[in-house]
Design an enzyme around this catalytic site. Structure first.
Site, PDB file in Angstrom:
ATOM      1  N   CYS A  38      45.168  13.461   4.577  1.00 27.44           N
ATOM      2  CA  CYS A  38      44.956  14.903   4.710  1.00 27.44           C
ATOM      3  C   CYS A  38      45.252  15.356   6.144  1.00 27.44           C
ATOM      4  CB  CYS A  38      43.564  15.276   4.231  1.00 27.44           C
ATOM      5  SG  CYS A  38      43.491  16.991   3.712  1.00 27.44           S
TER       6      CYS A  38
ATOM      7  N   GLN B 278       1.835   1.948  -3.411  1.00 25.96           N
ATOM      8  CA  GLN B 278       0.709   2.387  -4.258  1.00 25.96           C
ATOM      9  C   GLN B 278       0.476   3.890  -4.084  1.00 25.96           C
ATOM     10  OE1 GLN B 278      -2.891   0.059  -3.683  1.00 25.96           O
ATOM     11  NE2 GLN B 278      -1.702  -1.751  -3.132  1.00 25.96           N
TER      12      GLN B 278
ATOM     13  N   HIS C  42      43.493  13.367  -0.933  1.00 18.95           N
ATOM     14  CA  HIS C  42      42.561  12.298  -0.537  1.00 18.95           C
ATOM     15  C   HIS C  42      42.604  11.182  -1.575  1.00 18.95           C
ATOM     16  CE1 HIS C  42      40.435  14.309   2.802  1.00 18.95           C
ATOM     17  NE2 HIS C  42      40.753  15.425   2.143  1.00 18.95           N
TER      18      HIS C  42
ATOM     19  N   GLU D 101      41.483   8.343  -1.467  1.00 17.99           N
ATOM     20  CA  GLU D 101      40.266   7.523  -1.481  1.00 17.99           C
ATOM     21  C   GLU D 101      39.311   7.891  -2.617  1.00 17.99           C
ATOM     22  OE1 GLU D 101      41.163   9.648   0.893  1.00 17.99           O
ATOM     23  OE2 GLU D 101      39.478  10.758   1.757  1.00 17.99           O
TER      24      GLU D 101
ATOM     25  N   LYS E 112       0.801  -1.237   0.000  1.00 16.02           N
ATOM     26  CA  LYS E 112       0.000   0.000   0.000  1.00 16.02           C
ATOM     27  C   LYS E 112       0.833   1.286   0.000  1.00 16.02           C
ATOM     28  CE  LYS E 112      -4.142  -0.292   0.835  1.00 16.02           C
ATOM     29  NZ  LYS E 112      -4.951  -1.155   0.181  1.00 16.02           N
TER      30      LYS E 112
HETATM   31  N1  GLN Z   1      41.712  20.657   8.306  1.00 13.47           N
HETATM   32  C1  GLN Z   1      42.818  20.413   7.441  1.00 13.47           C
HETATM   33  C2  GLN Z   1      43.001  21.519   6.417  1.00 13.47           C
HETATM   34  O1  GLN Z   1      42.096  22.250   6.135  1.00 13.47           O
HETATM   35  C3  GLN Z   1      42.684  19.074   6.751  1.00 13.47           C
HETATM   36  C4  GLN Z   1      41.496  18.975   5.852  1.00 13.47           C
HETATM   37  C5  GLN Z   1      41.127  17.574   5.518  1.00 13.47           C
HETATM   38  O2  GLN Z   1      41.484  16.628   6.221  1.00 13.47           O
HETATM   39  N2  GLN Z   1      40.382  17.409   4.437  1.00 13.47           N
HETATM   40  O3  GLN Z   1      44.072  21.654   5.866  1.00 13.47           O
END
Ligand code: GLN
Length: 550
Positions: A392, A195, A523, A525, A192
């Protein structure tokens, strides 16, 4: 014959978090596998111009694109599933759309006409969708409309989709992902709410072409029939999308039900037979999520622990996925533990518990909270030779810890935490000073892809297998150039630098002294892909797996 681009809008019914992002990514993948060129767009209904100004506990991870756009974590899913590098044309928010309409109005681009919410806002949305399509030379554009059908926030985006459908009825399609609850006291799946959700969508002038029925279990034929009748579509357009343990099974499940056949038939596009070679690769990868033999215990040090609507792991989504890809490729299975950096500030005994882990990851972060705890963890990892990967802020912590405990600069710090420190080993980047002075926070960090040059004979160079790389950044602070010589003399190696040599992009300790103690100012990742794991994550996982702590 000119090629007509097809547009598939993905909308959500009944609940938020129904899985629109993974559905959009998976639809893209199964169509790519039929030889079609696909791109994906995320529409977020909120007013923020981008996701960069939001706390991760509010909205999950901020995913940074090559061009520096700070976007929603779903953009990361699209990039990972589809192996694409998307740009800012693939992402829009209500704020961004209104901002450009208002700017145009101020520039007299509407030539004296009264600018109205409808149609001018939807027209701007349509313009952006087409731009992304042209950019990608796409056969198919899959567009995820954020939010849930029936709410106020996304109504103008549905209006844009409806207007596109009127203009090109043959080219615009709607997939609705909706939830079918199974209340425990009733014990059966209920149709439902779905729907009603379809009716709410109908009220916006839109009829879904395909319905994906999300639920704890698969859909049975009785409920498929019900949905068919009450949602106005043949039963062959109702697909079952039960819960899975791994999101990477979802495209496989869609294809078990032959969803790509149905979409190709509806869109009336000429598509190839499924590409079995690349499908087998995906299958093998997805199987690893279930099969990985040896487990690796990974400590994730974080502070975005107040969960609210969002899962804690969402704050570090790309990091987790990057670790998984490198683990799966090495036939390992990661077990993540979430450790709160603040806890290490008070209790030194807790540090001993870190010995139980195969590796420690300190991901990105901002602000002073948890920093002293982070520094204790970094010192412990360095002294006890536990593989450590700093991302970072995690690299900045490495440099501060080294300066404090090896160079003996006791008050070493980052300007972000202590602007009065005499030993500001991490300092504000020159280019960032005015931004902070003028309170320009949105979209103003060092953002997006930058090149770096790697030194010979380092872990970084060996892992990448090349001397020049490009990685995505998001930060305001950097290693202070006046401390570099001293830090290097004391043994810390800056193995990656900006091409002009001024910015330190990777720091590490030589392998002879520590199995893996490395941090990146960028980063990594964001560039890890399921079938193409990131070299630094892979090197880290290898070190974790070798268990060579002493
Ligand atoms: N705070 C830190 C900076 O601005 C690292 C930033 C982060 O880890 N993305 O340089």
């Amino acid at each position: 014959m000119t090629k007509q681009t097809k547009y598939i809008f993905v909308v959500g019914g009944v609940i938020s978090g129904v899985g629109k992002g993974i559905t959009t990514s998976s639809i893209g993948l199964i169509l790519q596998n039929r030889g079609l060129t696909v791109t994906a767009i995320k529409i977020d209904p909120y007013i923020n111009v981008d996701a960069g100004t939001m706390n991760p506990t509010e909205h999950g991870e901020v995913f940074v694109l090559t061009d520096g756009d700070e976007t929603d974590q779903d953009m990361g899913n699209y990039e990972r599933f589809l192996e694409l590098n998307l740009t800012k044309v693939n992402y829009m928010t209500t704020g961004r759309v209104y901002q450009s309409v208002i700017n145009k109005e101020r520039n007299l681009e509407y030539k004296g006409k009264c600018v109205q919410v409808v149609p001018d806002i939807p027209l701007e949305v349509i313009k952006r969708i087409k731009e992304a399509s042209i950019n990608a030379k796409a056969d198919v554009v899959v567009i995820e409309i954020g939010g849930t059908v029936g709410e106020y926030e996304n109504i103008l985006f549905l209006e844009a989709a409806r207007m596109m459908k009127i203009e090109n009825p043959e080219d615009v399609f709607f997939v609705m992902v909706s939830y079918l609850p199974t209340p425990s006291k009733i014990g059966e799946m209920k149709t439902k709410p779905t729907q009603h959700a379809v009716r709410a969508l109908n009220a916006s002038g839109i009829q879904p072409d395909v319905l994906l029925a999300r639920g704890e279990t698969s859909l049975d034929s009785k409920r498929r029939e019900k949905l068919s009748i009450f949602c106005n579509m043949p039963a062959s357009r109702v697909f079952s999308a039960p819960d899975v343990d791994s999101i990477y099974d979802i495209p496989l499940n869609f294809e078990k039900e032959k969803l790509s056949d149905k979409l190709c038939e509806l869109m009336d596009v000429v598509c190839q037979k499924p590409d079995t070679t690349s499908w087998d690769k995906w299958k093998n990868f997805a199987d690893q999520a279930h099969n990985g033999k040896d487990t690796l215990k990974i400590a994730m040090i974080g502070k975005y622990f107040e969960t609210g609507d969002f899962m804690l792991s969402d704050s570090y989504l790309s990091v987790i996925e990057a670790i998984k890809y490198s683990c799966y490729a090495q036939n390992k299975k990661p077990i993540f533990s979430w450790l709160n950096s603040v806890d290490y500030e008070k209790s030194p005994l807790k540090l001993e518990e870190l010995k139980a882990y195969d590796g420690i990851v300190l991901p990105g972060g901002f602000g002073a909270r948890g920093v002293e705890g982070n520094l204790k963890v970094v010192k412990f990892a360095r002294e006890n030779k536990i593989p450590y990967f700093g991302l970072c802020y995690g690299m900045q912590m490495m440099v501060i810890e080294y300066a404090r405990n090896v160079l003996g600069l006791k008050d070493a710090n980052t300007r972000e935490v202590n602007p009065d420190s005499k030993n500001m080993v991490i300092d504000i980047m020159e280019s960032q000073k005015d931004n902070l002075k003028n309170n320009l926070y949105g979209g103003s960090m060092r953002l997006g892809a930058y090149k770096a040059v790697l030194s010979d004979g380092t872990i970084a160079n060996e892992s990448y297998g090349k001397n020049e790389i490009s990685e995505r950044h998001r930060h305001r602070y950097e290693v202070n150039p006046s401390f570099i010589a001293e830090l290097e003399k004391a043994g810390l190696v800056f193995s990656g630098r900006s091409p002009d040599g001024n910015l330190m992009e990777i720091a590490e300790l030589p392998k002879s002294g520590h199995p893996f103690f490395l941090g990146t100012q960028f980063h990594p990742e964001f560039l890890a892909r399921p079938l193409d794991p990131h070299p630094l994550f892979s090197a880290f996982i290898k070190a974790c797996a070798s268990g060579d702590k002493k």
